[in-house]
Structure formats: structure tokens, C-alpha cells
Design a protein around this motif. Sequence first.
Motif, PDB file in Angstrom:
ATOM      1  N   ASN A  18       4.615 -12.086   6.011  1.00 56.81           N
ATOM      2  CA  ASN A  18       3.483 -12.611   6.780  1.00 56.81           C
ATOM      3  C   ASN A  18       2.763 -13.739   6.054  1.00 56.81           C
ATOM      4  OD1 ASN A  18       3.763 -10.755   8.976  1.00 56.81           O
ATOM      5  ND2 ASN A  18       2.904  -9.172   7.651  1.00 56.81           N
ATOM      6  N   ASN A  19       3.367 -14.221   4.981  1.00 57.15           N
ATOM      7  CA  ASN A  19       2.806 -15.312   4.181  1.00 57.15           C
ATOM      8  C   ASN A  19       1.550 -14.902   3.424  1.00 57.15           C
ATOM      9  OD1 ASN A  19       4.078 -17.660   3.633  1.00 57.15           O
ATOM     10  ND2 ASN A  19       3.018 -18.889   5.170  1.00 57.15           N
ATOM     11  N   HIS A  20       1.392 -13.599   3.153  1.00 56.78           N
ATOM     12  CA  HIS A  20       0.250 -13.087   2.400  1.00 56.78           C
ATOM     13  C   HIS A  20       0.678 -12.782   0.970  1.00 56.78           C
ATOM     14  CE1 HIS A  20      -1.385 -11.460   6.471  1.00 56.78           C
ATOM     15  NE2 HIS A  20      -1.651 -12.738   6.304  1.00 56.78           N
ATOM     16  N   ARG A  21      -0.202 -13.073   0.036  1.00 52.21           N
ATOM     17  CA  ARG A  21       0.044 -12.744  -1.362  1.00 52.21           C
ATOM     18  C   ARG A  21      -0.686 -11.455  -1.722  1.00 52.21           C
ATOM     19  NH1 ARG A  21       2.235 -17.178  -4.159  1.00 52.21           N
ATOM     20  NH2 ARG A  21       2.003 -19.149  -3.077  1.00 52.21           N
ATOM     21  N   GLY A  22      -0.310 -10.862  -2.862  1.00 48.10           N
ATOM     22  CA  GLY A  22      -1.012  -9.701  -3.370  1.00 48.10           C
ATOM     23  C   GLY A  22      -0.397  -8.375  -2.986  1.00 48.10           C
ATOM     24  N   ARG A  23       0.745  -8.405  -2.301  1.00 43.43           N
ATOM     25  CA  ARG A  23       1.349  -7.154  -1.839  1.00 43.43           C
ATOM     26  C   ARG A  23       2.707  -6.873  -2.467  1.00 43.43           C
ATOM     27  NH1 ARG A  23      -0.311  -8.193   4.420  1.00 43.43           N
ATOM     28  NH2 ARG A  23      -2.536  -7.896   4.105  1.00 43.43           N
ATOM     29  N   LEU A  24       3.451  -7.909  -2.822  1.00 44.34           N
ATOM     30  CA  LEU A  24       4.817  -7.717  -3.315  1.00 44.34           C
ATOM     31  C   LEU A  24       4.883  -7.499  -4.824  1.00 44.34           C
ATOM     32  CD1 LEU A  24       6.798 -10.435  -1.304  1.00 44.34           C
ATOM     33  CD2 LEU A  24       6.628  -7.980  -0.852  1.00 44.34           C
ATOM     34  N   ASN A  25       4.240  -8.367  -5.548  1.00 41.18           N
ATOM     35  CA  ASN A  25       4.274  -8.314  -7.007  1.00 41.18           C
ATOM     36  C   ASN A  25       3.000  -8.971  -7.540  1.00 41.18           C
ATOM     37  OD1 ASN A  25       4.863 -10.990  -6.402  1.00 41.18           O
ATOM     38  ND2 ASN A  25       6.744 -11.086  -7.558  1.00 41.18           N
ATOM     39  N   GLY A  26       2.880  -9.030  -8.840  1.00 44.26           N
ATOM     40  CA  GLY A  26       1.698  -9.624  -9.444  1.00 44.26           C
ATOM     41  C   GLY A  26       0.687  -8.575  -9.882  1.00 44.26           C
ATOM     42  N   TRP A  27      -0.368  -9.047 -10.512  1.00 40.52           N
ATOM     43  CA  TRP A  27      -1.409  -8.202 -11.101  1.00 40.52           C
ATOM     44  C   TRP A  27      -2.007  -7.230 -10.080  1.00 40.52           C
ATOM     45  CZ3 TRP A  27      -2.790  -8.520 -16.300  1.00 40.52           C
ATOM     46  CH2 TRP A  27      -3.929  -7.797 -16.686  1.00 40.52           C
ATOM     47  N   LYS A  28      -2.442  -7.779  -8.940  1.00 41.77           N
ATOM     48  CA  LYS A  28      -3.082  -6.944  -7.908  1.00 41.77           C
ATOM     49  C   LYS A  28      -2.118  -5.898  -7.351  1.00 41.77           C
ATOM     50  CE  LYS A  28      -6.735  -9.685  -5.821  1.00 41.77           C
ATOM     51  NZ  LYS A  28      -7.110 -10.444  -4.611  1.00 41.77           N
ATOM     52  N   ALA A  29      -0.898  -6.313  -7.021  1.00 39.99           N
ATOM     53  CA  ALA A  29       0.080  -5.399  -6.428  1.00 39.99           C
ATOM     54  C   ALA A  29       0.453  -4.269  -7.392  1.00 39.99           C
ATOM     55  CB  ALA A  29       1.333  -6.156  -6.001  1.00 39.99           C
ATOM     56  N   ALA A  30       0.389  -4.538  -8.690  1.00 39.25           N
ATOM     57  CA  ALA A  30       0.714  -3.524  -9.697  1.00 39.25           C
ATOM     58  C   ALA A  30      -0.427  -2.522  -9.880  1.00 39.25           C
ATOM     59  CB  ALA A  30       1.049  -4.189 -11.026  1.00 39.25           C
ATOM     60  N   GLY A  31      -1.562  -2.787  -9.244  1.00 37.73           N
ATOM     61  CA  GLY A  31      -2.701  -1.887  -9.351  1.00 37.73           C
ATOM     62  C   GLY A  31      -3.444  -2.001 -10.668  1.00 37.73           C
ATOM     63  N   LEU A  32      -3.277  -3.119 -11.351  1.00 38.20           N
ATOM     64  CA  LEU A  32      -4.001  -3.327 -12.603  1.00 38.20           C
ATOM     65  C   LEU A  32      -5.454  -3.686 -12.292  1.00 38.20           C
ATOM     66  CD1 LEU A  32      -1.241  -5.220 -14.583  1.00 38.20           C
ATOM     67  CD2 LEU A  32      -2.038  -2.884 -14.950  1.00 38.20           C
ATOM     68  N   PRO A  33      -6.370  -3.402 -13.213  1.00 36.96           N
ATOM     69  CA  PRO A  33      -7.802  -3.617 -12.925  1.00 36.96           C
ATOM     70  C   PRO A  33      -8.146  -5.098 -12.684  1.00 36.96           C
ATOM     71  CG  PRO A  33      -7.492  -2.384 -14.981  1.00 36.96           C
ATOM     72  CD  PRO A  33      -6.154  -2.827 -14.518  1.00 36.96           C
ATOM     73  N   TRP A  34      -8.965  -5.314 -11.680  1.00 33.49           N
ATOM     74  CA  TRP A  34      -9.480  -6.643 -11.408  1.00 33.49           C
ATOM     75  C   TRP A  34     -10.839  -6.510 -10.747  1.00 33.49           C
ATOM     76  CZ3 TRP A  34     -10.159  -8.602  -6.339  1.00 33.49           C
ATOM     77  CH2 TRP A  34      -9.620  -7.816  -5.328  1.00 33.49           C
ATOM     78  N   ILE A  35     -11.586  -7.595 -10.815  1.00 36.24           N
ATOM     79  CA  ILE A  35     -12.920  -7.607 -10.219  1.00 36.24           C
ATOM     80  C   ILE A  35     -13.114  -8.877  -9.404  1.00 36.24           C
ATOM     81  CG2 ILE A  35     -14.042  -6.134 -11.925  1.00 36.24           C
ATOM     82  CD1 ILE A  35     -15.047  -8.693 -13.319  1.00 36.24           C
ATOM     83  N   GLN A  36     -14.010  -8.772  -8.448  1.00 34.89           N
ATOM     84  CA  GLN A  36     -14.442  -9.933  -7.667  1.00 34.89           C
ATOM     85  C   GLN A  36     -15.751 -10.402  -8.278  1.00 34.89           C
ATOM     86  OE1 GLN A  36     -12.485  -9.994  -4.503  1.00 34.89           O
ATOM     87  NE2 GLN A  36     -12.908 -12.162  -4.587  1.00 34.89           N
ATOM     88  N   GLN A  37     -15.867 -11.685  -8.522  1.00 34.24           N
ATOM     89  CA  GLN A  37     -17.090 -12.198  -9.119  1.00 34.24           C
ATOM     90  C   GLN A  37     -18.176 -12.382  -8.102  1.00 34.24           C
ATOM     91  OE1 GLN A  37     -16.751 -15.465 -11.790  1.00 34.24           O
ATOM     92  NE2 GLN A  37     -15.148 -14.536 -12.948  1.00 34.24           N
TER      93      GLN A  37
END
Length: 144
Positions: free
Chosen positions: A125-144
Motif C-alpha cells: 500500500n506504499n506505507h512504511r513502518g510495517r515490513l522492516n526497520g526500527w519501528k516494525a521491529a518494535g524497538l523503542p521510539w518516541i514522537q517529539q
Amino acid sequence: MGKERMAGFAGDVSVTEAWEALEKNPDAVLVDVRTDAEWNFVGISDLSSLDKSSVLISWQIYPSMQINSEFVAMMQQQGIGTTDPVYFLCRSGVRSRAAAEKATAEGYQACYNIAGGFEGDRDQNNHRGRLNGWKAAGLPWIQQ
């Protein structure tokens, strides 16, 4: 061999390999090379549980996307030593690879590209953040 070094950076690592290295090595540093807009609107890696913070230095300056000619000098100003293991992160792994190569060419000895980046590749669907990468791996992140 003397002081000759092999050309190129130390290589690609997965997001989980980068996390483990940051967790185990107190000298390891994460440099997020995305733009101000990405940090502010997409989020940043949260290293607080490791008693660390991401170092935010844009590889390209938004909105012109010109290469940041002060990139390595800014790394030095942040106290990143040439022998510190440095893990470079961008959206998908392209800009971070270029930054790792530049830092290596400027004398940094252990530069790693975090393959997959913060958001990873696009899905059907042309969306990022679901297949691979930091967010997809469930690693900690924050929104500023």
C-alpha cells in the motif's frame, strides 16, 4: 599493511544488531541522519533505557536536500571519537549508508549502516513502518 585501511565502511547491520551493540557497548553511538521534519513528524529512536540519546545530525539539509558539508565536523562537535562504533540511521538505509561511507573516508574506524532504517521499505500500500526497520521491529521510539 601499516596504517593502510580498507576502503569502505564497516558494513550493514540489522536494527536488532544495532540495538544490541548500543546496549552492550557504552562507547557505541547512534547517529540519526534524517531531517528535522522527519525527527519532528515521524519520531526518533528512544535510547533512554540504555542511558543514551540519539545524536541528530542531518546528512541532507531540508528542504533543499543538499548534502550537509559540516556533517563530520558536527559529529566531532558532539564528541564522537574516531574509534567509537557509530551506527547510522535514516528512513530506509540509503542516506545512512552514504553518511557511514563519508565518516569512514574522514577517519572514523567503525561506521555501520542500519539497514532498513527507521521506517523501512514500503509495503503493497506504499506505507512504511510495517515490513522492516526500527519501528516494525518494535524497538523503542518516541514522537517529539
